[in-house]
Design an enzyme around this catalytic site. Sequence first.
Site, PDB file in Angstrom:
ATOM      1  N   TYR A  42      -6.643   1.298  -0.501  1.00  0.00           N
ATOM      2  CA  TYR A  42      -6.152   2.573   0.022  1.00  0.00           C
ATOM      3  C   TYR A  42      -6.477   3.648  -1.028  1.00  0.00           C
ATOM      4  CZ  TYR A  42      -2.149   6.068   0.306  1.00  0.00           C
ATOM      5  OH  TYR A  42      -1.351   7.024   0.523  1.00  0.00           O
ATOM      6  N   SER A  64      -3.932  11.259  -2.170  1.00  0.00           N
ATOM      7  CA  SER A  64      -2.918  10.383  -2.976  1.00  0.00           C
ATOM      8  C   SER A  64      -3.016  10.419  -4.541  1.00  0.00           C
ATOM      9  CB  SER A  64      -2.569   9.053  -2.449  1.00  0.00           C
ATOM     10  OG  SER A  64      -1.808   8.307  -3.108  1.00  0.00           O
ATOM     11  N   LYS A  85      -8.649   7.064  -0.534  1.00  0.00           N
ATOM     12  CA  LYS A  85      -8.054   8.373  -0.899  1.00  0.00           C
ATOM     13  C   LYS A  85      -8.891   9.114  -2.153  1.00  0.00           C
ATOM     14  CE  LYS A  85      -4.676   8.571   1.782  1.00  0.00           C
ATOM     15  NZ  LYS A  85      -4.538   9.645   2.711  1.00  0.00           N
TER      16      LYS A  85
HETATM   17  P1  NAP Z   1       3.757   7.529   7.812  1.00  0.00           P
HETATM   18  O1  NAP Z   1       5.140   8.117   8.025  1.00  0.00           O
HETATM   19  O2  NAP Z   1       3.443   6.168   7.918  1.00  0.00           O
HETATM   20  O3  NAP Z   1       2.974   8.241   9.025  1.00  0.00           O
HETATM   21  C1  NAP Z   1       1.564   8.221   9.376  1.00  0.00           C
HETATM   22  C2  NAP Z   1       1.161   9.126  10.234  1.00  0.00           C
HETATM   23  O4  NAP Z   1      -0.294   8.807  10.523  1.00  0.00           O
HETATM   24  C3  NAP Z   1       1.692   8.879  11.704  1.00  0.00           C
HETATM   25  O5  NAP Z   1       2.034  10.093  12.265  1.00  0.00           O
HETATM   26  C4  NAP Z   1       0.649   8.023  12.619  1.00  0.00           C
HETATM   27  O6  NAP Z   1       1.010   8.249  13.525  1.00  0.00           O
HETATM   28  C5  NAP Z   1      -0.493   8.576  11.654  1.00  0.00           C
HETATM   29  N1  NAP Z   1      -1.546   7.474  12.149  1.00  0.00           N
HETATM   30  C6  NAP Z   1      -1.739   6.471  11.649  1.00  0.00           C
HETATM   31  N2  NAP Z   1      -2.799   5.821  11.920  1.00  0.00           N
HETATM   32  C7  NAP Z   1      -3.723   6.610  13.048  1.00  0.00           C
HETATM   33  C8  NAP Z   1      -4.472   6.593  13.894  1.00  0.00           C
HETATM   34  N3  NAP Z   1      -5.488   5.627  13.667  1.00  0.00           N
HETATM   35  N4  NAP Z   1      -4.719   7.687  14.685  1.00  0.00           N
HETATM   36  C9  NAP Z   1      -3.813   8.517  14.683  1.00  0.00           C
HETATM   37  N5  NAP Z   1      -2.658   8.680  13.847  1.00  0.00           N
HETATM   38  C10 NAP Z   1      -2.469   7.727  13.347  1.00  0.00           C
HETATM   39  O7  NAP Z   1       3.191   8.098   6.423  1.00  0.00           O
HETATM   40  P2  NAP Z   1       3.232   9.263   5.619  1.00  0.00           P
HETATM   41  O8  NAP Z   1       3.887   8.795   4.335  1.00  0.00           O
HETATM   42  O9  NAP Z   1       3.912  10.589   6.254  1.00  0.00           O
HETATM   43  O10 NAP Z   1       1.821   9.642   5.305  1.00  0.00           O
HETATM   44  C11 NAP Z   1       1.051  10.728   5.535  1.00  0.00           C
HETATM   45  C12 NAP Z   1      -0.185  10.978   4.638  1.00  0.00           C
HETATM   46  O11 NAP Z   1       0.161  11.064   3.286  1.00  0.00           O
HETATM   47  C13 NAP Z   1      -1.105   9.629   4.614  1.00  0.00           C
HETATM   48  O12 NAP Z   1      -2.455  10.107   4.664  1.00  0.00           O
HETATM   49  C14 NAP Z   1      -0.514   8.989   3.376  1.00  0.00           C
HETATM   50  O13 NAP Z   1      -1.714   8.266   2.866  1.00  0.00           O
HETATM   51  C15 NAP Z   1      -0.704  10.222   2.439  1.00  0.00           C
HETATM   52  N6  NAP Z   1       0.621   9.923   1.297  1.00  0.00           N
HETATM   53  C16 NAP Z   1       1.613   9.420   1.504  1.00  0.00           C
HETATM   54  C17 NAP Z   1       2.474   9.036   0.268  1.00  0.00           C
HETATM   55  C18 NAP Z   1       3.969   8.719   0.626  1.00  0.00           C
HETATM   56  O14 NAP Z   1       4.662   8.525  -0.549  1.00  0.00           O
HETATM   57  N7  NAP Z   1       4.557   8.822   1.692  1.00  0.00           N
HETATM   58  C19 NAP Z   1       2.002   9.233  -0.763  1.00  0.00           C
HETATM   59  C20 NAP Z   1       0.679   9.705  -0.999  1.00  0.00           C
HETATM   60  C21 NAP Z   1      -0.066   9.895   0.172  1.00  0.00           C
HETATM   61  P3  NAP Z   1       1.338   7.225  14.915  1.00  0.00           P
HETATM   62  O15 NAP Z   1       1.541   5.844  14.319  1.00  0.00           O
HETATM   63  O16 NAP Z   1       2.621   7.752  15.362  1.00  0.00           O
HETATM   64  O17 NAP Z   1       0.168   6.985  15.793  1.00  0.00           O
END
Ligand code: NAP
Length: 259
Positions: free
Chosen positions: A167, A154, A171
């Site tokens: 976080y 991130s 990251k």
């Molecule tokens: P999200 O919509 O909250 O989805 C998170 C995903 O992680 C879900 O599929 C969830 O699955 C899974 N997950 C969480 N804890 C888990 C566990 N203990 N075991 C297995 N699966 C788990 O998040 P997102 O925004 O798509 O983010 C995806 C990645 O991108 C993350 O690493 C996040 O830090 C990174 N990121 C996101 C952003 C942003 O702006 N959105 C920015 C920078 C980085 P279930 O809950 O269905 O099990």
Amino acid sequence: MAEDAGAPKAGCLVDLKGQTALVTGASRGIGRAIAVKLAACGARVVGVARTLEAMQGTKDAILAAGGEFEGFAADVAKAEDVKRVVDEVEAKYQKIHVLVNNAGITKDGLMLRMEDDAWDQVVDVNLKGTFLWCRAVGAVMMRGRYGRIVNISSVSGIRGNPGQANYSASKAGVIGFSQTIARELASRGITVNVVAPGFITTDMTDVLPDKIKAEVKERIPLKRLGAPEDIAEMVAFFSGPASSYVTGQVVTVDGGMTV
Ligand code: NAP
């Protein structure tokens, strides 16, 4: 969705036919977009999330487009879950060509008030989880003498972000970890790269007030919030053969936010 205007559309220039790609956090958001993209590139996608039900939408989207998907329920931070899934996938498909560590959580709060639990849970899922899957799948890739690992960090892990000490640390840890294993695994034909998203519209960012989202959008040179598909495009590049001479790199996909 207005934010998605200009985001990439379906289709794929990366050829992953005959390959198996394991994507964690494949139920929604960025992970779902990555799973759909890699399947569109021809990969058999193995998805991981805490429940199978949560991955039904991903599975439906991939099958409807003629792709292959199999879901596994697992907690990414539990070593026994990781071993069970990787053993089963290896037994079934022999090789795992692509690993995308995407599962992640936030538990935001100012550092002085942060509870131990909020620290532990975030570091466990985001950093330890990434380590556990890289270790288990890395061994399978070593045997196959080929692999593409893409870890999702991130911009918070590069620049820091007030309210996200846990976080950001997790990251930033993913980056140092990835650079180290990039060196350790390179001689076996395995590349390890990091994609660092900026502000992407998913459940993770949906909780933020509209005012904050509008302020963030204003600060982004490309003047839109990111779509999950923006991240999936970069992941597809690092997952394919064309990136064979790139390893240990961190690419921010943030609309220019950190320029
Ligand atoms: P999200 O919509 O909250 O989805 C998170 C995903 O992680 C879900 O599929 C969830 O699955 C899974 N997950 C969480 N804890 C888990 C566990 N203990 N075991 C297995 N699966 C788990 O998040 P997102 O925004 O798509 O983010 C995806 C990645 O991108 C993350 O690493 C996040 O830090 C990174 N990121 C996101 C952003 C942003 O702006 N959105 C920015 C920078 C980085 P279930 O809950 O269905 O099990």
